[in-house]
Design a protein around this motif. Structure first.
Motif, PDB file in Angstrom:
ATOM      1  N   THR A 200      11.023   1.820  -0.542  1.00 51.41           N
ATOM      2  CA  THR A 200      12.168   0.991  -0.161  1.00 51.41           C
ATOM      3  C   THR A 200      12.259  -0.225  -1.069  1.00 51.41           C
ATOM      4  OG1 THR A 200      11.818   1.662   2.134  1.00 51.41           O
ATOM      5  CG2 THR A 200      13.265  -0.238   1.765  1.00 51.41           C
ATOM      6  N   GLY A 201      11.107  -0.853  -1.303  1.00 52.54           N
ATOM      7  CA  GLY A 201      11.081  -2.041  -2.178  1.00 52.54           C
ATOM      8  C   GLY A 201      11.521  -1.715  -3.581  1.00 52.54           C
ATOM      9  N   ILE A 202      11.084  -0.569  -4.077  1.00 51.50           N
ATOM     10  CA  ILE A 202      11.479  -0.162  -5.425  1.00 51.50           C
ATOM     11  C   ILE A 202      12.978   0.106  -5.476  1.00 51.50           C
ATOM     12  CG2 ILE A 202      11.259   1.663  -7.149  1.00 51.50           C
ATOM     13  CD1 ILE A 202       8.324   1.999  -6.121  1.00 51.50           C
ATOM     14  N   LEU A 203      13.432   0.831  -4.465  1.00 50.74           N
ATOM     15  CA  LEU A 203      14.850   1.181  -4.376  1.00 50.74           C
ATOM     16  C   LEU A 203      15.709  -0.070  -4.332  1.00 50.74           C
ATOM     17  CD1 LEU A 203      15.758   4.165  -4.174  1.00 50.74           C
ATOM     18  CD2 LEU A 203      16.443   3.665  -1.804  1.00 50.74           C
ATOM     19  N   MET A 204      15.248  -1.053  -3.572  1.00 48.64           N
ATOM     20  CA  MET A 204      16.011  -2.290  -3.433  1.00 48.64           C
ATOM     21  C   MET A 204      15.864  -3.180  -4.659  1.00 48.64           C
ATOM     22  SD  MET A 204      15.147  -3.214   0.518  1.00 48.64           S
ATOM     23  CE  MET A 204      15.838  -4.868   0.371  1.00 48.64           C
ATOM     24  N   GLY A 205      15.009  -2.778  -5.588  1.00 47.99           N
ATOM     25  CA  GLY A 205      14.833  -3.570  -6.797  1.00 47.99           C
ATOM     26  C   GLY A 205      13.889  -4.733  -6.647  1.00 47.99           C
ATOM     27  N   GLU A 206      13.325  -4.859  -5.455  1.00 52.37           N
ATOM     28  CA  GLU A 206      12.407  -5.986  -5.265  1.00 52.37           C
ATOM     29  C   GLU A 206      11.071  -5.707  -5.949  1.00 52.37           C
ATOM     30  OE1 GLU A 206      12.494  -7.489  -1.283  1.00 52.37           O
ATOM     31  OE2 GLU A 206      10.526  -8.453  -1.518  1.00 52.37           O
ATOM     32  N   PHE A 207      10.651  -4.444  -5.854  1.00 56.31           N
ATOM     33  CA  PHE A 207       9.422  -4.055  -6.562  1.00 56.31           C
ATOM     34  C   PHE A 207       9.800  -3.361  -7.855  1.00 56.31           C
ATOM     35  CE2 PHE A 207       7.266  -3.430  -2.167  1.00 56.31           C
ATOM     36  CZ  PHE A 207       7.164  -4.813  -2.020  1.00 56.31           C
ATOM     37  N   ARG A 208       8.963  -3.533  -8.841  1.00 53.53           N
ATOM     38  CA  ARG A 208       9.227  -2.833 -10.093  1.00 53.53           C
ATOM     39  C   ARG A 208       8.901  -1.350  -9.910  1.00 53.53           C
ATOM     40  NH1 ARG A 208       4.091  -2.967 -13.513  1.00 53.53           N
ATOM     41  NH2 ARG A 208       2.549  -4.045 -12.230  1.00 53.53           N
ATOM     42  N   HIS A 209       9.313  -0.596 -10.896  1.00 55.95           N
ATOM     43  CA  HIS A 209       9.077   0.833 -10.823  1.00 55.95           C
ATOM     44  C   HIS A 209       7.586   1.098 -10.928  1.00 55.95           C
ATOM     45  CE1 HIS A 209      11.268   4.494 -10.470  1.00 55.95           C
ATOM     46  NE2 HIS A 209      10.384   5.095 -11.269  1.00 55.95           N
ATOM     47  N   MET A 210       7.085   1.943 -10.051  1.00 54.14           N
ATOM     48  CA  MET A 210       5.654   2.265 -10.143  1.00 54.14           C
ATOM     49  C   MET A 210       5.364   3.565  -9.402  1.00 54.14           C
ATOM     50  SD  MET A 210       4.467  -0.880  -7.703  1.00 54.14           S
ATOM     51  CE  MET A 210       5.204  -1.136  -6.088  1.00 54.14           C
ATOM     52  N   ASP A 211       4.176   4.095  -9.657  1.00 57.31           N
ATOM     53  CA  ASP A 211       3.735   5.321  -8.974  1.00 57.31           C
ATOM     54  C   ASP A 211       3.414   4.953  -7.532  1.00 57.31           C
ATOM     55  OD1 ASP A 211       2.329   7.408  -7.865  1.00 57.31           O
ATOM     56  OD2 ASP A 211       1.103   7.801  -9.638  1.00 57.31           O
ATOM     57  N   SER A 212       4.405   5.050  -6.700  1.00 55.32           N
ATOM     58  CA  SER A 212       4.242   4.533  -5.338  1.00 55.32           C
ATOM     59  C   SER A 212       3.124   5.247  -4.579  1.00 55.32           C
ATOM     60  CB  SER A 212       5.555   4.624  -4.561  1.00 55.32           C
ATOM     61  OG  SER A 212       5.893   5.978  -4.352  1.00 55.32           O
ATOM     62  N   GLN A 213       2.882   6.491  -4.920  1.00 54.19           N
ATOM     63  CA  GLN A 213       1.813   7.224  -4.250  1.00 54.19           C
ATOM     64  C   GLN A 213       0.456   6.571  -4.545  1.00 54.19           C
ATOM     65  OE1 GLN A 213       1.965  10.166  -2.122  1.00 54.19           O
ATOM     66  NE2 GLN A 213       0.011   9.132  -1.797  1.00 54.19           N
ATOM     67  N   LEU A 214       0.234   6.328  -5.819  1.00 55.16           N
ATOM     68  CA  LEU A 214      -1.037   5.736  -6.205  1.00 55.16           C
ATOM     69  C   LEU A 214      -1.152   4.315  -5.679  1.00 55.16           C
ATOM     70  CD1 LEU A 214      -3.689   5.846  -7.724  1.00 55.16           C
ATOM     71  CD2 LEU A 214      -2.466   5.195  -9.819  1.00 55.16           C
ATOM     72  N   VAL A 215      -0.082   3.572  -5.790  1.00 54.61           N
ATOM     73  CA  VAL A 215      -0.139   2.192  -5.319  1.00 54.61           C
ATOM     74  C   VAL A 215      -0.371   2.151  -3.804  1.00 54.61           C
ATOM     75  CG1 VAL A 215       1.135   0.014  -5.079  1.00 54.61           C
ATOM     76  CG2 VAL A 215       1.239   1.289  -7.221  1.00 54.61           C
ATOM     77  N   ALA A 216       0.211   3.097  -3.110  1.00 51.77           N
ATOM     78  CA  ALA A 216      -0.041   3.167  -1.665  1.00 51.77           C
ATOM     79  C   ALA A 216      -1.526   3.385  -1.412  1.00 51.77           C
ATOM     80  CB  ALA A 216       0.766   4.303  -1.033  1.00 51.77           C
ATOM     81  N   ASP A 217      -2.098   4.308  -2.175  1.00 50.29           N
ATOM     82  CA  ASP A 217      -3.543   4.543  -2.075  1.00 50.29           C
ATOM     83  C   ASP A 217      -4.310   3.245  -2.279  1.00 50.29           C
ATOM     84  OD1 ASP A 217      -3.310   7.210  -1.587  1.00 50.29           O
ATOM     85  OD2 ASP A 217      -4.010   7.893  -3.560  1.00 50.29           O
ATOM     86  N   VAL A 218      -3.946   2.552  -3.337  1.00 51.78           N
ATOM     87  CA  VAL A 218      -4.664   1.331  -3.680  1.00 51.78           C
ATOM     88  C   VAL A 218      -4.452   0.266  -2.605  1.00 51.78           C
ATOM     89  CG1 VAL A 218      -4.813  -0.587  -5.298  1.00 51.78           C
ATOM     90  CG2 VAL A 218      -4.629   1.761  -6.138  1.00 51.78           C
ATOM     91  N   LEU A 219      -3.215   0.131  -2.197  1.00 54.17           N
ATOM     92  CA  LEU A 219      -2.918  -0.867  -1.173  1.00 54.17           C
ATOM     93  C   LEU A 219      -3.742  -0.574   0.083  1.00 54.17           C
ATOM     94  CD1 LEU A 219      -1.253  -3.285  -0.406  1.00 54.17           C
ATOM     95  CD2 LEU A 219       0.575  -1.769   0.356  1.00 54.17           C
ATOM     96  N   PHE A 220      -3.726   0.668   0.445  1.00 55.01           N
ATOM     97  CA  PHE A 220      -4.498   1.093   1.609  1.00 55.01           C
ATOM     98  C   PHE A 220      -5.987   0.834   1.363  1.00 55.01           C
ATOM     99  CE2 PHE A 220      -6.393   4.501   4.277  1.00 55.01           C
ATOM    100  CZ  PHE A 220      -5.991   3.965   5.496  1.00 55.01           C
ATOM    101  N   GLY A 221      -6.386   1.168   0.149  1.00 55.60           N
ATOM    102  CA  GLY A 221      -7.773   0.933  -0.207  1.00 55.60           C
ATOM    103  C   GLY A 221      -8.121  -0.542  -0.171  1.00 55.60           C
TER     104      GLY A 221
END
Lengths: 198, 198, 198, 198
Positions: free
Chosen positions: C138-159
């Motif tokens: 959602t953040g990426i779509l809204m342009g608030e977050f830059r483009h990124m591998d959301s799957q991996l970042v989710a992993d990291v965030l969770f981590g």
DNA sequence: GATGAATGAGAGTTCATTCAT
DNA sequence: AATGAATGAACTCTCATTCAT
């Protein structure tokens, strides 16, 4: 003569350790340490822990016997010899935590010691007993002691001495040896009854 | 309708096993088997092997005490009471391989039993001793026994009884209880000395 | 509704016990006591200790998920949602000794849990992760977050959130949740680099 | 000519076994088998299973620390060092099933490990953390990193690395280390926000 | 359904004994 | 001859699970 020394060293260490622990709780390694030899060395001189115990036991019985003989003499009256017997036993007991008494049970009830072991031990005891019986018989022969089943009384006398050990351990080993020995000798010689009332 | 309380069952099995082996050689599993319960069941009723031993020991001391009281009476003469004491002890010993005597050493020299345990045991012994002392004091008061350090004599008497146990075990338990008890009582009451010679 | 209550009672007790010990150290009996039921009762509701753990775990994951959802909203900015995520996780961790994190390893490395168990657990985690990914997307779509591998970042965030738990446990749980959450959110959003220096 | 010190052999076997099981599920005998020694041998070198675990843990922490230092250099930019840190940790984790992370919980929640043990472990962690903080502080001093609470960020960074481990385990360890490390470093350095949108 | 007494498999640990050096 | 590192049998104790009540 170094070999004999080392074996003796181990026996002495074994005696010390077995005096303070019982057979099962005494560790071979502790004996080795106390003797200042390696653990394996013990097995050069003794087949097993049980054999070490047995040899130590035999040696101690000799020691005990010698100690008991000390102060006994053909010239002294049987009563005096009885007193010496009791006193020496009490001293020995006090010094070595009644090891003699405890060893009986140890060998008697530990299945690690087979029949042969037990026989060896019994023989040593019999020698002890026959010495006591001899004193009694002399007293009877001299007319100082009244007629009695000297075999049974020897058993009891020996037993009583063992009993003193228990008493001393229970009471925390605080009693005076001379006094205790005197009282016990007096009791055994004169009995508990009040002669005047008879 | 349980025929027997399970705890009691275990205590009895423990007694049997500990009587024939010593503490270290007795296996918990063997006790369980003899009691007809699972190994784990023992730990439902007792914290540890040491605790089981201790409770068994306390129970046996009570049993022993009760056995000793049997046949004693205020009406009987102190001498007769002494005889009963010796006879009862000898019977008990003969029956149970002198377990009482051996337990003393077991608890006294096994480091697994701590101060508190030893105190518990000591207290039971003290009760026993005070009972013996009571008989002696009565005898002294009644003039039947001569004046003596009743505390020490109680120790010795108690010890002597322990000693008889040893003697009986060594001699293979073949002696007649009545006769042995008679001889010992006589010895203790009248002493060894030949009165006519005095 | 009594049955449901009792099962829930056990789950809650299990949670409490498993939070403070690990799987192996937690005793079924302790759970039963805490739940106020008999030991056998637990086996009426759960096949085994492992199954109890597993159900407790699933339930806690739901709880955790619900807790994480709290405060998240479609109206709030993705950044604010990230903050809420981190804050909620930190709160949850602080409250329950990072049980969530520990459970992963427990199930992951305990051979008592078979493939099927692990799959069940993994699915729950995947739901959690997909929720985080959703926020990121959602953040990426809204342009608030830059483009990124959301799957991996989710992993990291969770981590990272898991990592915070470790840090908090190590540091003795003394930190202020608000402050920690702010700093971490700021770090994740803005990075460590000094922008002016670029 | 022993190829390897036996203690080291046991430590390595312990590491392998503890890595794949958890503390409680790891059997001493299995460790012995893997080390190619007898069960008793382990107790020649370590007091107990807990002590073995602890020594293995200390040793692994040193190993981990050494691994982490590798590739770090004063000449490299702080950012590059951060990358190395993350990459090395990820490699280590991937190789050893995140044992480092799991050990924390193991020691932290297992009542078999007392205060003293925990302190030993904590000290090792603190050394690790202070190394990370040093890198951060250097970066801040050099103006490459913005001003921040380096202590807290070190905690988080360290935590994040731990978190990556979880993620990798959950995802089945299939990810490419280089890529993951790059992405995470980038995330930590630049943040998630889209700078153009500000 | 609910219980907890009973169980026994399986764990950690000790220590007498062996044997290569 | 002397050693002590290595061993594994045998022990105590724990605790998940069962089952009669």
């Amino acid at each position: 003569m170094k070999l004999k020394n080392k074996k003796q060293l181990i026996l002495e260490a074994a005696f010390e350790v077995f005096s303070n622990k019982n057979y099962a709780n005494a560790r071979v390694e502790e004996i080795a340490e106390k003797a200042g030899v390696g653990k394996g060395t013990i097995y050069e001189y003794f087949q097993s822990k049980a054999h070490l115990f047995l040899e130590m036991h035999k040696w101690q019985m000799e020691e005990y016997l010698a100690r008991m003989e000390k102060g006994l003499s053909r010239e002294a009256s049987p009563s005096e010899n009885i007193y010496m017997l009791i006193k020496n036993h009490t001293l020995f007991t006090k010094k070595f935590n009644n090891i003699a008494g405890r060893l009986v049970d140890e060998v008697g009830f530990n299945t690690e010691f087979n029949k042969e072991h037990r026989q060896v031990m019994l023989n040593t005891y019999k020698r002890l007993l026959s010495r006591v019986k001899e004193i009694l018989d002399t007293g009877i022969l001299m007319g100082e002691f009244r007629h009695m089943d000297s075999q049974l009384v020897a058993d009891v006398l020996f037993g009583t001495m063992g009993g003193i050990s228990h008493a001393m351990i229970l009471s925390g080993n605080k009693q005076d040896v001379e006094e205790v020995s005197r009282t016990i000798t007096d009791l055994l010689l004169n009995g508990m009854l009040n002669k005047r009332s008879m």
